[in-house]
Design an enzyme around this catalytic site. Structure first.
Site, PDB file in Angstrom:
ATOM      1  N   GLU A  93      15.044  20.997  14.219  1.00 14.13           N
ATOM      2  CA  GLU A  93      13.760  21.244  14.584  1.00 14.13           C
ATOM      3  C   GLU A  93      12.682  21.378  13.069  1.00 14.13           C
ATOM      4  OE1 GLU A  93      13.927  25.006  16.771  1.00 14.13           O
ATOM      5  OE2 GLU A  93      16.158  24.567  17.660  1.00 14.13           O
ATOM      6  N   CYS A 106       5.972  23.544  11.048  1.00 17.49           N
ATOM      7  CA  CYS A 106       6.599  23.971   9.986  1.00 17.49           C
ATOM      8  C   CYS A 106       8.453  23.263  10.534  1.00 17.49           C
ATOM      9  CB  CYS A 106       6.984  25.492  11.677  1.00 17.49           C
ATOM     10  SG  CYS A 106       8.212  26.155  10.796  1.00 17.49           S
ATOM     11  N   CYS A 113      22.578  27.157   8.992  1.00 15.11           N
ATOM     12  CA  CYS A 113      21.830  28.321   7.593  1.00 15.11           C
ATOM     13  C   CYS A 113      23.129  28.624   7.535  1.00 15.11           C
ATOM     14  CB  CYS A 113      20.885  29.017   8.440  1.00 15.11           C
ATOM     15  SG  CYS A 113      19.794  29.650   6.971  1.00 15.11           S
ATOM     16  N   CYS A 117      21.310  36.228   8.542  1.00 16.68           N
ATOM     17  CA  CYS A 117      20.410  36.651   9.571  1.00 16.68           C
ATOM     18  C   CYS A 117      20.759  37.413  11.158  1.00 16.68           C
ATOM     19  CB  CYS A 117      19.052  36.361   9.343  1.00 16.68           C
ATOM     20  SG  CYS A 117      18.345  36.568   7.493  1.00 16.68           S
ATOM     21  N   CYS A 120      18.583  36.012  14.169  1.00 15.76           N
ATOM     22  CA  CYS A 120      18.445  34.091  13.707  1.00 15.76           C
ATOM     23  C   CYS A 120      18.814  34.084  14.365  1.00 15.76           C
ATOM     24  CB  CYS A 120      17.773  34.139  11.892  1.00 15.76           C
ATOM     25  SG  CYS A 120      17.499  32.286  11.684  1.00 15.76           S
ATOM     26  N   GLY A 160      17.256  26.882   8.722  1.00 10.90           N
ATOM     27  CA  GLY A 160      17.484  27.468   7.106  1.00 10.90           C
ATOM     28  C   GLY A 160      16.859  28.126   5.678  1.00 10.90           C
ATOM     29  N   GLU A 161      17.313  27.734   4.847  1.00 11.83           N
ATOM     30  CA  GLU A 161      16.768  28.590   3.630  1.00 11.83           C
ATOM     31  C   GLU A 161      16.452  27.785   2.382  1.00 11.83           C
ATOM     32  OE1 GLU A 161      15.898  31.903   2.845  1.00 11.83           O
ATOM     33  OE2 GLU A 161      15.525  30.791   1.070  1.00 11.83           O
ATOM     34  N   SER A 215      10.830  37.312   3.722  1.00 10.60           N
ATOM     35  CA  SER A 215      11.400  37.837   4.732  1.00 10.60           C
ATOM     36  C   SER A 215      12.136  38.837   4.564  1.00 10.60           C
ATOM     37  CB  SER A 215      12.535  37.060   6.081  1.00 10.60           C
ATOM     38  OG  SER A 215      11.672  35.719   6.267  1.00 10.60           O
ATOM     39  N   LEU A 216      10.944  40.872   4.950  1.00  7.53           N
ATOM     40  CA  LEU A 216      11.701  41.497   4.194  1.00  7.53           C
ATOM     41  C   LEU A 216      12.565  42.141   5.285  1.00  7.53           C
ATOM     42  CD1 LEU A 216      11.560  43.370   1.589  1.00  7.53           C
ATOM     43  CD2 LEU A 216       9.391  44.382   2.646  1.00  7.53           C
ATOM     44  N   HIS A 217      11.783  42.832   6.892  1.00  9.46           N
ATOM     45  CA  HIS A 217      12.231  43.045   7.548  1.00  9.46           C
ATOM     46  C   HIS A 217      12.969  44.483   7.688  1.00  9.46           C
ATOM     47  CE1 HIS A 217      10.977  39.002   9.345  1.00  9.46           C
ATOM     48  NE2 HIS A 217      12.304  38.491   8.710  1.00  9.46           N
ATOM     49  N   ASN A 291      11.477  37.830  18.212  1.00  4.00           N
ATOM     50  CA  ASN A 291      12.369  36.555  19.315  1.00  4.00           C
ATOM     51  C   ASN A 291      13.442  36.755  20.090  1.00  4.00           C
ATOM     52  OD1 ASN A 291      10.196  34.793  20.538  1.00  4.00           O
ATOM     53  ND2 ASN A 291      10.097  33.991  18.600  1.00  4.00           N
ATOM     54  N   CYS A 333      12.990  30.051  16.300  1.00  3.07           N
ATOM     55  CA  CYS A 333      13.503  28.847  14.515  1.00  3.07           C
ATOM     56  C   CYS A 333      15.188  28.870  15.234  1.00  3.07           C
ATOM     57  CB  CYS A 333      13.812  29.637  13.828  1.00  3.07           C
ATOM     58  SG  CYS A 333      14.069  29.476  12.168  1.00  3.07           S
TER      59      CYS A 333
HETATM   60  N1  SAH Z   1      15.081  31.080   5.654  1.00  9.87           N
HETATM   61  C1  SAH Z   1      13.916  31.412   5.859  1.00  9.87           C
HETATM   62  C2  SAH Z   1      12.744  30.756   6.549  1.00  9.87           C
HETATM   63  C3  SAH Z   1      13.956  30.301   7.830  1.00  9.87           C
HETATM   64  S1  SAH Z   1      13.186  31.181   9.217  1.00  9.87           S
HETATM   65  C4  SAH Z   1      13.108  32.386   5.990  1.00  9.87           C
HETATM   66  O1  SAH Z   1      14.684  34.025   6.092  1.00  9.87           O
HETATM   67  O2  SAH Z   1      12.468  33.595   5.115  1.00  9.87           O
HETATM   68  C5  SAH Z   1      10.896  31.141   9.201  1.00  9.87           C
HETATM   69  C6  SAH Z   1      11.101  33.256   9.478  1.00  9.87           C
HETATM   70  O3  SAH Z   1      11.419  33.839  11.107  1.00  9.87           O
HETATM   71  C7  SAH Z   1      11.504  34.104   8.859  1.00  9.87           C
HETATM   72  O4  SAH Z   1      10.448  35.277   8.399  1.00  9.87           O
HETATM   73  C8  SAH Z   1      12.538  34.846   9.504  1.00  9.87           C
HETATM   74  O5  SAH Z   1      13.353  36.393   9.507  1.00  9.87           O
HETATM   75  C9  SAH Z   1      12.326  34.760  10.637  1.00  9.87           C
HETATM   76  N2  SAH Z   1      13.004  35.238  11.906  1.00  9.87           N
HETATM   77  C10 SAH Z   1      13.745  34.174  12.269  1.00  9.87           C
HETATM   78  N3  SAH Z   1      14.404  34.274  13.353  1.00  9.87           N
HETATM   79  C11 SAH Z   1      13.591  35.190  14.351  1.00  9.87           C
HETATM   80  C12 SAH Z   1      13.332  36.156  15.323  1.00  9.87           C
HETATM   81  N4  SAH Z   1      14.454  36.704  15.748  1.00  9.87           N
HETATM   82  N5  SAH Z   1      12.153  36.655  15.518  1.00  9.87           N
HETATM   83  C13 SAH Z   1      11.093  36.693  14.700  1.00  9.87           C
HETATM   84  N6  SAH Z   1      11.134  35.999  13.639  1.00  9.87           N
HETATM   85  C14 SAH Z   1      12.082  35.274  12.709  1.00  9.87           C
END
Ligand code: SAH
Length: 344
Positions: A93, A106, A113, A117, A120, A160-161, A215-217, A291, A333
């Site tokens: 995508e 993007c 991946c 996470c 995701c 992907g990462e 991506s910290l979260h 999301n 994503c």
């Molecule tokens: N692998 C990389 C880049 C891809 S994801 C990473 O982890 O950063 C891009 C961003 O979208 C990351 O910050 C990821 O944590 C976030 N993301 C993934 N799924 C999501 C969701 N369901 N809601 C909000 N952000 C999300």
């Protein structure tokens, strides 16, 4: 003999091939410009080369394409989401986003991946393969052809990462920024990672000018271990140390991504802990209400995210809420690819 994927070759790699063909070096410059500036899709369009040479190129190289399988255009803004099919049948995508300061895309860097996470969609069906430098570039070229205009900036935040496909991502950046081709400054590129620490150190040297997004979260290892398995390999303090070194070496302020998830990481104590670990750092926090994805029960609220931002700002930490573009077209994503796989 298998044809060489010419869009994946750096300038120097292409030059080696041209020399092997017994042609003068300067041909490289012509071909590289045809491929990356004029974005031709066939050798026959390279009209500054002799017909005979073009025929020889065709026997040695191929210019790949991506097939647009689905094109979802938002009716709210100018966001377009592409589902592309690769030449081996896999799907990826790409999202086209228009802002007042220009067009951003993007891009995906892998098919699937392996980072796992929990929130995701890209990770649910696991990892299939890395994308080649050419396949990463083609996501831009096909979208530009389709839209009839050029992009201004890139975020590596699709499926992907990127740091798990390090060599191909660096090769892509090298081709993209080569002055003899497109010559795009890496200042217009943001790379987002879940925190593969050793590669963050390498990136500071290998991609001058790029913006790093992490991506910290979650501000605590306990919770981050739960939602981001990568944290068991590289914990928060290692990630923050790498971010500090990245800033010191590049002068580029690091962004932290934080998806606000109800009952998981959205409480006031999470804001306090986040402010505690980011205190004194040159950084920026990008918040987004998570999301929802079909397979998980995570959900996010705008009101909680707004409150989170206000509390964080009281600590003097710079924060924004990511604009959600294309909210009517499954812009999260990996969701489009998941649906395509399921529906055959
Ligand atoms: N692998 C990389 C880049 C891809 S994801 C990473 O982890 O950063 C891009 C961003 O979208 C990351 O910050 C990821 O944590 C976030 N993301 C993934 N799924 C999501 C969701 N369901 N809601 C909000 N952000 C999300």
């Amino acid at each position: 003999m298998e044809l060489i994927d010419i869009l994946s070759l750096s300038y120097n790699e292409l030059m080696e091939e041209i020399i092997l063909m017994g042609e003068p070096k300067f041909r490289t410059k012509q071909i590289f410009a045809w491929l990356h500036e004029k974005k031709v899709t066939s050798f026959s369009e390279m009209t500054t080369l002799s017909l005979q040479f073009r025929e020889r190129l065709e026997k040695k190289f191929c210019i790949n394409r991506l097939k647009i399988v689905k094109r979802l255009a938002s009716s709210i803004d100018n966001t377009v989401k592409y589902l592309y099919q690769l030449s081996d049948g896999n799907y990826i995508e790409t999202v086209w986003m228009e802002y007042h300061h220009g067009v951003s895309v993007c891009l995906s860097t892998q098919v699937g991946c392996r980072m796992g996470c929990k929130f995701c969609a890209s990770t649910i069906a696991g990892f299939v393969r890395n994308l080649t430098p050419g396949e990463i570039l083609l996501q831009i070229y096909e979208a530009e052809r389709d839209m009839g205009k050029s992009i201004d900036s890139i975020v590596l935040m699709g499926i992907g990462e990127p740091l798990d496909n390090y060599d191909n991502v660096i090769a892509f950046l090298k081709i993209l920024s080569d002055q003899r081709g497109r010559g795009m400054s890496l200042r217009h590129v943001t790379l987002s990672t879940c925190g593969i620490v050793p590669k963050i150190y390498e990136l500071a040297n290998d991609a001058r000018g790029i913006t790093l997004s992490i991506s910290l979260h979650s501000p605590t290892d306990d919770k981050r271990n739960e939602i981001m398995p990568v944290n068991r390999s590289y914990n928060i303090s290692q990630v923050l140390e790498a971010a500090k070194v990245f800033f010191k070496e590049t002068g580029r302020r690091v962004t932290f991504e934080y998806a606000v998830i109800e009952d998981i990481n959205s409480a006031e104590k999470d804001v306090d802990a986040l402010a505690g670990i980011l205190c004194g750092m040159q950084c920026h926090v990008n918040l987004i209400p998570v999301n929802p994805i079909a397979e998980r029960s995570f959900h996010g609220k705008r009101s909680t995210t707004v409150r989170f931002k206000e509390l964080l700002e009281k600590y003097g930490i710079n924060a924004t809420i990511r604009r959600t573009l294309g909210s009517d077209i499954e812009a999260a994503c990996g969701q489009l690819r998941r649906n395509a796989i399921e529906n055959g």
